[in-house]
Design a protein around this motif. Structure first.
Motif, PDB file in Angstrom:
ATOM      1  N   ALA A   1       0.829  -1.213   0.000  1.00 51.02           N
ATOM      2  CA  ALA A   1       0.000   0.000   0.000  1.00 51.02           C
ATOM      3  C   ALA A   1       0.856   1.253   0.000  1.00 51.02           C
ATOM      4  O   ALA A   1       0.567   2.218  -0.725  1.00 51.02           O
ATOM      5  N   SER A   2       1.909   1.266   0.796  1.00 51.44           N
ATOM      6  CA  SER A   2       2.755   2.464   0.871  1.00 51.44           C
ATOM      7  C   SER A   2       3.501   2.696  -0.428  1.00 51.44           C
ATOM      8  O   SER A   2       3.713   3.851  -0.838  1.00 51.44           O
ATOM      9  N   ILE A   3       3.905   1.621  -1.099  1.00 44.39           N
ATOM     10  CA  ILE A   3       4.580   1.779  -2.396  1.00 44.39           C
ATOM     11  C   ILE A   3       3.604   2.340  -3.419  1.00 44.39           C
ATOM     12  O   ILE A   3       3.938   3.252  -4.201  1.00 44.39           O
ATOM     13  N   TRP A   4       2.364   1.817  -3.432  1.00 48.13           N
ATOM     14  CA  TRP A   4       1.369   2.352  -4.374  1.00 48.13           C
ATOM     15  C   TRP A   4       1.149   3.842  -4.125  1.00 48.13           C
ATOM     16  O   TRP A   4       1.070   4.632  -5.072  1.00 48.13           O
ATOM     17  N   ALA A   5       1.047   4.231  -2.866  1.00 51.06           N
ATOM     18  CA  ALA A   5       0.811   5.639  -2.532  1.00 51.06           C
ATOM     19  C   ALA A   5       1.967   6.511  -2.984  1.00 51.06           C
ATOM     20  O   ALA A   5       1.764   7.618  -3.498  1.00 51.06           O
ATOM     21  N   GLU A   6       3.201   6.044  -2.824  1.00 52.38           N
ATOM     22  CA  GLU A   6       4.369   6.818  -3.258  1.00 52.38           C
ATOM     23  C   GLU A   6       4.377   6.999  -4.763  1.00 52.38           C
ATOM     24  O   GLU A   6       4.694   8.077  -5.284  1.00 52.38           O
ATOM     25  N   LYS A   7       4.022   5.947  -5.479  1.00 48.76           N
ATOM     26  CA  LYS A   7       4.075   5.979  -6.940  1.00 48.76           C
ATOM     27  C   LYS A   7       2.933   6.778  -7.559  1.00 48.76           C
ATOM     28  O   LYS A   7       3.117   7.441  -8.586  1.00 48.76           O
ATOM     29  N   ASN A   8       1.769   6.723  -6.943  1.00 54.38           N
ATOM     30  CA  ASN A   8       0.559   7.196  -7.616  1.00 54.38           C
ATOM     31  C   ASN A   8      -0.121   8.392  -6.982  1.00 54.38           C
ATOM     32  O   ASN A   8      -1.023   8.966  -7.571  1.00 54.38           O
ATOM     33  N   GLY A   9       0.275   8.772  -5.770  1.00 58.18           N
ATOM     34  CA  GLY A   9      -0.309   9.962  -5.171  1.00 58.18           C
ATOM     35  C   GLY A   9      -1.516   9.663  -4.311  1.00 58.18           C
ATOM     36  O   GLY A   9      -1.878   8.503  -4.103  1.00 58.18           O
ATOM     37  N   PRO A  10      -2.188  10.698  -3.796  1.00 57.62           N
ATOM     38  CA  PRO A  10      -3.333  10.494  -2.886  1.00 57.62           C
ATOM     39  C   PRO A  10      -4.396   9.620  -3.518  1.00 57.62           C
ATOM     40  O   PRO A  10      -4.618   9.662  -4.729  1.00 57.62           O
ATOM     41  N   GLY A  11      -5.059   8.833  -2.662  1.00 60.26           N
ATOM     42  CA  GLY A  11      -6.123   7.970  -3.154  1.00 60.26           C
ATOM     43  C   GLY A  11      -6.189   6.642  -2.442  1.00 60.26           C
ATOM     44  O   GLY A  11      -7.014   5.800  -2.775  1.00 60.26           O
ATOM     45  N   LEU A  12      -5.314   6.439  -1.444  1.00 60.87           N
ATOM     46  CA  LEU A  12      -5.311   5.190  -0.684  1.00 60.87           C
ATOM     47  C   LEU A  12      -5.997   5.399   0.662  1.00 60.87           C
ATOM     48  O   LEU A  12      -5.582   6.250   1.444  1.00 60.87           O
ATOM     49  N   TRP A  13      -7.029   4.598   0.928  1.00 57.51           N
ATOM     50  CA  TRP A  13      -7.720   4.644   2.217  1.00 57.51           C
ATOM     51  C   TRP A  13      -7.623   3.276   2.874  1.00 57.51           C
ATOM     52  O   TRP A  13      -7.974   2.259   2.263  1.00 57.51           O
ATOM     53  N   ILE A  14      -7.147   3.270   4.110  1.00 62.36           N
ATOM     54  CA  ILE A  14      -7.137   2.055   4.933  1.00 62.36           C
ATOM     55  C   ILE A  14      -8.286   2.182   5.919  1.00 62.36           C
ATOM     56  O   ILE A  14      -8.339   3.125   6.708  1.00 62.36           O
ATOM     57  N   SER A  15      -9.212   1.228   5.866  1.00 64.36           N
ATOM     58  CA  SER A  15     -10.436   1.332   6.660  1.00 64.36           C
ATOM     59  C   SER A  15     -10.520   0.196   7.667  1.00 64.36           C
ATOM     60  O   SER A  15     -10.216  -0.960   7.364  1.00 64.36           O
ATOM     61  N   THR A  16     -10.942   0.533   8.894  1.00 64.62           N
ATOM     62  CA  THR A  16     -11.127  -0.455   9.954  1.00 64.62           C
ATOM     63  C   THR A  16     -12.547  -0.352  10.501  1.00 64.62           C
ATOM     64  O   THR A  16     -13.291   0.565  10.156  1.00 64.62           O
ATOM     65  N   TYR A  17     -12.885  -1.274  11.378  1.00 66.03           N
ATOM     66  CA  TYR A  17     -14.204  -1.217  12.025  1.00 66.03           C
ATOM     67  C   TYR A  17     -14.122  -0.640  13.427  1.00 66.03           C
ATOM     68  O   TYR A  17     -15.044   0.013  13.893  1.00 66.03           O
ATOM     69  N   THR A  18     -12.992  -0.874  14.104  1.00 69.36           N
ATOM     70  CA  THR A  18     -12.846  -0.421  15.490  1.00 69.36           C
ATOM     71  C   THR A  18     -11.766   0.639  15.613  1.00 69.36           C
ATOM     72  O   THR A  18     -10.829   0.696  14.831  1.00 69.36           O
ATOM     73  N   ARG A  19     -11.898   1.480  16.649  1.00 69.11           N
ATOM     74  CA  ARG A  19     -10.922   2.532  16.891  1.00 69.11           C
ATOM     75  C   ARG A  19      -9.585   1.958  17.339  1.00 69.11           C
ATOM     76  O   ARG A  19      -8.529   2.505  17.035  1.00 69.11           O
ATOM     77  N   ASN A  20      -9.645   0.843  18.075  1.00 65.30           N
ATOM     78  CA  ASN A  20      -8.402   0.245  18.545  1.00 65.30           C
ATOM     79  C   ASN A  20      -7.477  -0.099  17.392  1.00 65.30           C
ATOM     80  O   ASN A  20      -6.272   0.125  17.457  1.00 65.30           O
TER      81      ASN A  20
END
Length: 911
Positions: free
Chosen positions: A237-256
């Motif tokens: 994910a971090s490599i994709w973000a570096e190469k392609n710019g904003p647009g990566l969202w990591i989503s969870t269900y809990t705050r923890n």
């Protein structure tokens, strides 16, 4: 006791007192405690007096520093060693108070100057620490203005407008690149495992370029506990973000899990300033402090000082130090929720006035939104992702072309913010079905109608609020436009059809069509419900429909149509103004117009047509097979919450696939519990059904990796055969003896709140006599997160909660070594569940139950050295459900006494 000289004295005397004596001491106010509301609850005191609360002093001196809300938590935050013995905590509390008061002496003069007027107001409010603090910082140059010292918004930095980031590219991520990044993230101190490298390879598929529109690259990857999936997906994910710019969202269900991901991201960006720029946590608006609401609350409190004033003052101290205004974050003093309603200082009802707000340029929410637009990585939650996807809807150009029987999500508290979402990582992916179920729902209820009425008309009657209706928000923007002014007036008038604030108290004498409809639903449900004591939520089928409900629905539908028309006319006028006056509008005017336009179109084109469709379907009986409707009286712990007509998708992953996944280029959906083990190791149908992958044109890539932990050696499962779980006395005795056998570190899960309370009342004292602290959801005056923090911080404490608590607990080590279920967690036999069982088959109950058991068992073993026992207190537990546990885990059906002996021996600490 604290003294007027700023010292805290401990004289070494230790005296045990009865509960009654403790209550009398507490009521005197001359006591030092940690979390007064919690202590008052334990002592059975309803009215709470001002006492020397160590937590309040900690927040005052060290605002925004994370701290578990207990004496032990404060000691750890201050790095004070706790002496052994029964007086250790008492002595430590005095030492902590002395240290904190000493720190005030060394605060910069500029800080002391700001604290003096605030502390003077706190002294008027009865805060016990105020005289001592004033002795330390002095009382000179005090200002007499009511809000002096509280106006912390004046110290906040402003955000600045920036150009929109470039559109994301589509450069691929190769498995080789991802593996190299994994090695970098693991570093010299970690262990890179073969299963983790294989996980990285599978996850990389989700970051490949999309080959055709509407066909995202989906990877379903199940990873057992201990694989290291967080670093496993951060690598590609971090490599994709570096190469392609904003647009990566990591989503969870809990705050923890959000907090855990942020912690792991620090490996990517060790420099805090770089991390703040490239990785942002995004939550819904209700999670952030609203400065305008806070100012309004502060004004009321300053003129009538009270205990609530103390809470608001401590919030002000927090505001002065918080980097993001997140009241659900680890730095917010959540224990203050027992002294005030946090709802009054957040924007939970879509009342934001954007550019018209005097705090707009320092708004926490606006800052976060702008940071997220340009950040490489956004860490969010499933609910926000779904709400934002719905808010991306732009509305038709001319007329309503949205089918009235297709409910899209209720509007998020924020209007769409145009954040780019091209790639998703859905961690805790097993919760996507539930998140979509809530997000893509519709309800014609008292709460929903009152919220819409307030949005249109603002506060009415004697209500005092800073919220403003459409007339106040838009009158100056449409001034001189005769058609727009007419539409505005018509909308305000037509909103009288909706239920108003306080509708629940008028069910016997309703005002207007909306309240008449609710009153008839209430009578319908009460007449046909089997639950006569009405402690829990009640629901009934709609048919046969009474004439009274039918007539009320018809009148309400007519009124809603009259309301939708001027809302849409007004939206059209704002659209035209945005277009015709584009060259003359400044950014603030444009922002206000755009926000109002979007809100009007959402409500006029989506919300009201859905409500009208639901009401008309009552009379015709024609409901799309994809939906299920019912009447409901919603209750929480015996207290009435809402009344209304509910509609849900039978399969909510259909809109999830079309509105969220289908619009993305790729998504990784991962969890330790994606599949139902009862269907076989090679069966992925349950995972595809529960995540929406089944409704996409391109099949997902699937991969599964088992846990490296030795469950055969480190875990045990017991099914108890001789406890009558319906007998509260027997059930309480079983919990008591099991918790004593484990020596604490125990989590008890219940399917009913009343049974939880009955057990807690019976076992708290016996456990305390053995030195085990018991915390209980729905009893202790703490939110769930704070209870879990307390439980985690004390190795031998015990925690009781409802079944829903199982996903909010992430407790490694011996602090969690025993999980006890009071019964098999079968799904509740609701009207909605009946429809889904008909759709998904008879095995649907087993699937849901096995997943719950699998998730709860996964809380036990979080590390290679952990040991844990899992107990179900129901003799009739079907053998087919036991496949939820790892196949190598020993499962034993036995009597309670035998289980207690084996648990005591198995969990005994190593000598």
């Amino acid at each position: 006791m604290p003294t007027a000289t700023g010292a805290a004295v401990y004289d070494g005397d230790l005296r045990l007192v009865t509960k009654r004596e403790a209550g009398e001491l507490f009521q005197s106010g001359e006591v030092l405690v940690a979390h007064a509301a919690f202590v008052a609850g334990r002592l059975g005191l309803d009215a709470m007096r001002q006492v020397y609360d160590l937590l309040e002093l900690f927040v005052f001196v060290r605002p925004c520093q994370p701290c578990v809300p207990s004496a032990l938590g404060v000691a750890r935050a201050l790095r004070i060693e706790v002496p052994e013995g029964p007086g250790g905590i008492a002595k430590t509390m005095h030492a902590a108070a002395q240290q904190l008061l000493g720190e005030i002496s060394f605060l910069p003069e500029s800080v002391k100057s700001a604290l003096r007027p605030m502390t003077l107001t706190l002294m008027k409010a009865g805060w016990r620490w105020a005289p001592i603090v004033l002795d330390i910082i002095g009382t000179s140059d005090l200002q007499k203005a009511p809000l002096a010292g509280f106006e912390v918004w004046r110290t906040l930095s402003e955000w600045e407008d920036e150009p929109a980031p470039a559109k994301p590219s589509s450069q691929p991520v190769t498995p080789q690149e991802a593996r190299a990044r994994l090695s970098q993230l693991v570093g010299l101190t970690g262990e890179e495992r073969q299963e983790q490298r294989a996980y990285v390879d599978a996850a990389s598929y989700a970051f490949a370029p999309r080959e055709r529109s509407g066909a995202p690259k989906i990877a379903l990857v199940e990873a057992g506990t201990g694989i290291g999936k967080t670093l496993g997906y951060l690598a590609p994910a971090s490599i994709w973000a570096e190469k392609n710019g904003p647009g990566l969202w990591i989503s969870t269900y809990t705050r923890n899990l959000q907090r855990q991901i942020v912690s792991e991201i620090s490996r990517l960006f060790p420099d805090p300033s770089e991390r703040d720029e490239k990785a942002v946590v995004r939550k819904g608006r209700e999670n952030y402090l609203c400065l305008l609401n806070f100012e309004e609350a502060m004004k009321r409190a300053a003129f009538t000082p009270s205990q609530r004033t103390v809470a608001l003052a401590l919030v002000a101290r927090w505001v002065s130090a918080t980097p993001d205004g997140d009241i659900s974050g680890s730095g917010f003093p959540a224990f203050l929720a027992s002294q005030m309603s946090l709802r009054e200082i957040t924007d939970r009802r879509g009342e934001c006035i954007y550019g018209a707000c005097p705090h707009y340029r320092v708004c926490f929410i606006e800052k976060i939104v702008r940071r997220a637009r340009k950040a490489e990585i956004v860490v969010a939650n499933h609910a926000l992702v779904i709400a934002n996807a719905a808010q991306d809807w732009q509305g038709p150009d001319q007329t309503n072309d949205v089918p009235g029987d297709v409910p899209l999500p209720a509007p998020a508290q924020n209007d769409a913010e145009n954040e780019r979402r091209v790639r998703y990582v859905f961690d805790e992916g097993h919760h996507l079905f539930d998140a979509a179920d809530s997000g893509f729902a519709a309800a014609v209820s008292g709460t929903e109608m009152a919220d819409l009425r307030r949005w249109i008309r603002g506060p009415e009657g004697r209500m005092r609020s800073r919220s403003r209706g459409l007339e106040d928000r838009l009158s100056e923007l449409v001034q001189g436009n005769e058609d727009a002014e007419k539409a505005l007036n018509e909308a305000v008038s037509a909103a009288s059809v909706l239920a108003a604030e306080g509708w629940a108290a008028r069910l016997g004498a309703p005002h207007g069509p909306g309240e008449v409809f609710l009153a008839n639903i209430y009578q319908h449900v009460r007449a046909r419900s089997e639950d006569k004591d009405a402690f829990y939520t009640q629901e009934t089928d709609i048919y046969p429909l009474t004439d009274e409900v039918s007539d009320a629905a018809r009148e309400l539908a007519i009124g809603l149509r009259r309301l939708a028309t001027p809302l849409l006319k007004l939206a059209g006028a704002l659209r035209k103004k945005l277009n015709d006056e584009a060259k003359d509008l400044d950014p603030y005017q444009r922002g206000r117009l755009e926000a109002a336009r979007r809100g009007l179109e959402w409500r006029g084109h989506i919300v009201l047509p859905a409500w009208i469709s639901m009401l008309e379907a009552l009379e015709t009986g024609e409901v799309n097979d994809e939906f299920v409707d019912w009447f409901e009286i919603a209750r929480d712990d015996g207290r009435g919450q809402d009344v209304g007509l509910e509609r849900r998708w039978v399969d909510p992953t259909i809109p999830l696939a079309s509105e969220v996944l289908g619009n993305a280029h790729g998504a990784l959906i991962t969890s330790a519990t994606l599949r139902d083990a009862g269907l076989g190791e090679d069966d992925w149908q349950s995972a595809e059904v529960r995540t929406g992958a089944l409704h996409l044109p391109e099949p997902p890539k699937r991969a599964s990796f088992g846990s490296p932990f030795d469950y055969g050696q480190n875990s045990r499962v017991f099914v108890i055969k001789d406890v009558e779980r319906r007998d509260t006395e027997q059930l309480a005795a079983a919990y008591r003896e099991l918790f004593l056998a484990s020596g604490g570190g125990a989590l008890g899960l219940f399917t009913a709140v009343r049974m939880l309370k009955g057990v807690a009342q019976r076992i708290a004292a016996p456990l305390a006599e053995k030195g085990l602290t018991l915390y209980a959801q729905h009893i202790d005056k703490l939110d769930t997160g704070a209870l879990v923090d307390l439980f985690r911080s004390e190795e031998n404490s015990c925690l009781l909660g409802t079944d829903a608590l199982r996903d909010g607990v992430d407790v490694p080590g011996r602090s969690l070594r025993l999980v006890v279920f009071d019964k098999v967690p079968w799904p509740k036999p609701t009207i909605l569940h009946k429809a889904r069982r008909a759709r998904f088959g008879r095995s649907y109950d087993d699937l849901l139950t096995r997943l719950k058991l699998k998730q709860a068992f996964g809380r036990l073993i979080r590390g290679a050295e952990d040991k844990g026992c899992f107990v179900i207190l129901e003799s009739a537990t079907p053998s087919r459900l036991l496949s939820a546990f790892p196949p190598e885990t020993p499962v034993k059906r036995c009597g309670l006494a035998e289980a207690i002996r084996e648990i005591r021996e198995f969990l005994a600490p190593a000598q």
